[in-house]
Design an enzyme around this catalytic site. Structure first.
Site, mmCIF file in Angstrom:
data_model
loop_
_atom_site.group_PDB
_atom_site.id
_atom_site.type_symbol
_atom_site.label_atom_id
_atom_site.label_comp_id
_atom_site.label_asym_id
_atom_site.label_seq_id
_atom_site.Cartn_x
_atom_site.Cartn_y
_atom_site.Cartn_z
ATOM 1 N N SER A 1 0.823 -1.211 0.000
ATOM 2 C CA SER A 1 0.000 0.000 0.000
ATOM 3 C C SER A 1 0.853 1.255 0.000
ATOM 4 O O SER A 1 2.021 1.244 0.398
ATOM 5 C CB SER A 1 -0.915 0.014 1.224
HETATM 6 N N1 SAH Z 1 -1.023 -4.844 3.900
HETATM 7 C C1 SAH Z 1 -0.331 -5.168 2.690
HETATM 8 C C2 SAH Z 1 -1.144 -4.788 1.462
HETATM 9 C C3 SAH Z 1 -1.221 -5.943 0.534
HETATM 10 S S1 SAH Z 1 -2.379 -5.817 -0.797
HETATM 11 C C4 SAH Z 1 1.064 -4.562 2.674
HETATM 12 O O1 SAH Z 1 1.383 -3.755 3.570
HETATM 13 O O2 SAH Z 1 1.873 -4.908 1.803
HETATM 14 C C5 SAH Z 1 -3.711 -6.788 -0.176
HETATM 15 C C6 SAH Z 1 -3.427 -8.225 0.175
HETATM 16 O O3 SAH Z 1 -4.679 -8.802 0.532
HETATM 17 C C7 SAH Z 1 -2.854 -9.082 -0.946
HETATM 18 O O4 SAH Z 1 -1.671 -9.665 -0.514
HETATM 19 C C8 SAH Z 1 -3.949 -10.123 -1.177
HETATM 20 O O5 SAH Z 1 -3.435 -11.401 -1.523
HETATM 21 C C9 SAH Z 1 -4.640 -10.155 0.165
HETATM 22 N N2 SAH Z 1 -6.002 -10.686 0.127
HETATM 23 C C10 SAH Z 1 -6.963 -10.511 -0.807
HETATM 24 N N3 SAH Z 1 -8.070 -11.184 -0.477
HETATM 25 C C11 SAH Z 1 -7.826 -11.795 0.720
HETATM 26 C C12 SAH Z 1 -8.586 -12.640 1.574
HETATM 27 N N4 SAH Z 1 -9.837 -12.989 1.315
HETATM 28 N N5 SAH Z 1 -7.995 -13.073 2.699
HETATM 29 C C13 SAH Z 1 -6.713 -12.744 3.015
HETATM 30 N N6 SAH Z 1 -5.951 -11.949 2.244
HETATM 31 C C14 SAH Z 1 -6.493 -11.487 1.103
#
Ligand code: SAH
Length: 216
Positions: free
Chosen positions: A65
């Site tokens: 993010s």
């Molecule tokens: N907090 C992260 C942002 C990652 S983007 C950071 O600081 O890098 C969002 C993430 O949510 C992705 O890795 C994606 O695989 C995950 N995601 C999407 N749907 C999900 C679900 N149902 N359960 C768990 N993770 C999920």
């Protein structure tokens, strides 16, 4: 490790300064941003962009993010009615948001649906000597009920509708911060108050989708 980098992470401090100018005023959040080596959460080819205020690809079609939104959501979690002890993150991704949370809250839980991302994130936490985090490979749409309820829940992917399981895992006085929507997404805060659940709209945001089920 995070303490040791504190004095030398000048680029982190510049990023924190930029976020202050963007309206982030909570010193604890700015300090955590300044202390956290964001380059460790990126593929090597993108590490030179680590301290730009932008989201960046981390593989598997996912992104780390934007620092502003990490700071904004963390600031909201810190502003709860009483200090949060136990925090749940949905969407571990690179682990960057998780590492920020671990510096500010005693107990952090994080759920990720893509195994390879979860594995890398776990290794980064070990490298940074952050040991107050428990991670799970699972479907975050369901939360992590056996460890709950949580004083704060943060979802770092956009849900097409509000996951009821997450609402039910908010402790009394606690809050859930979540982007809701598909094309148009709004960052929302739900608080469990004595009178029931309240809803607050924060701002328009852009996240990758929260995918229900189907673990990878
Ligand atoms: N907090 C992260 C942002 C990652 S983007 C950071 O600081 O890098 C969002 C993430 O949510 C992705 O890795 C994606 O695989 C995950 N995601 C999407 N749907 C999900 C679900 N149902 N359960 C768990 N993770 C999920």
């Amino acid at each position: 490790m995070i303490q040791a980098t504190k004095t030398i992470n000048r680029r982190g401090e510049n990023l924190a300064q930029l976020l202050y100018q963007e309206g982030i005023r909570e010193q604890k959040v700015l300090q955590a941003i300044a202390n956290t080596p964001r380059q460790l959460f990126l593929p090597e080819a993108l590490q030179h962009k680590a301290y730009q205020n932008t989201a960046l690809p981390i593989g598997q079609g996912q992104t780390i993010s934007q620092p502003y939104i990490v700071a904004k959501m963390t600031e909201i979690l810190l502003s709860g009615a009483s200090p949060a002890h136990k925090v749940l993150e949905i969407g571990t991704g690179s682990g960057y948001q998780c590492a920020i949370l671990a510096q500010l809250f005693p107990e952090v839980y994080s759920v990720e649906r893509i195994k390879s991302l979860q594995f890398q994130a776990k290794r980064r936490m070990q490298k940074l000597d952050l040991h107050n985090i428990k991670m799970k490979h699972g479907d975050g749409w369901e939360g992590w009920s056996s460890k709950g309820p949580y004083d704060a829940i943060i979802v770092t992917a956009a849900a097409s509708s509000l996951p009821q399981a997450l609402l039910s895992q908010i402790a009394p006085g606690g809050q859930l911060v979540i982007p809701v929507g598909t094309e148009q997404q709004t960052l929302k805060v739900y608080r469990r108050e004595e009178a029931g659940i309240s809803e607050q709209l924060i701002e328009q945001v852009r996240f990758v989708p929260l995918v229900p089920g189907d673990l990878l």
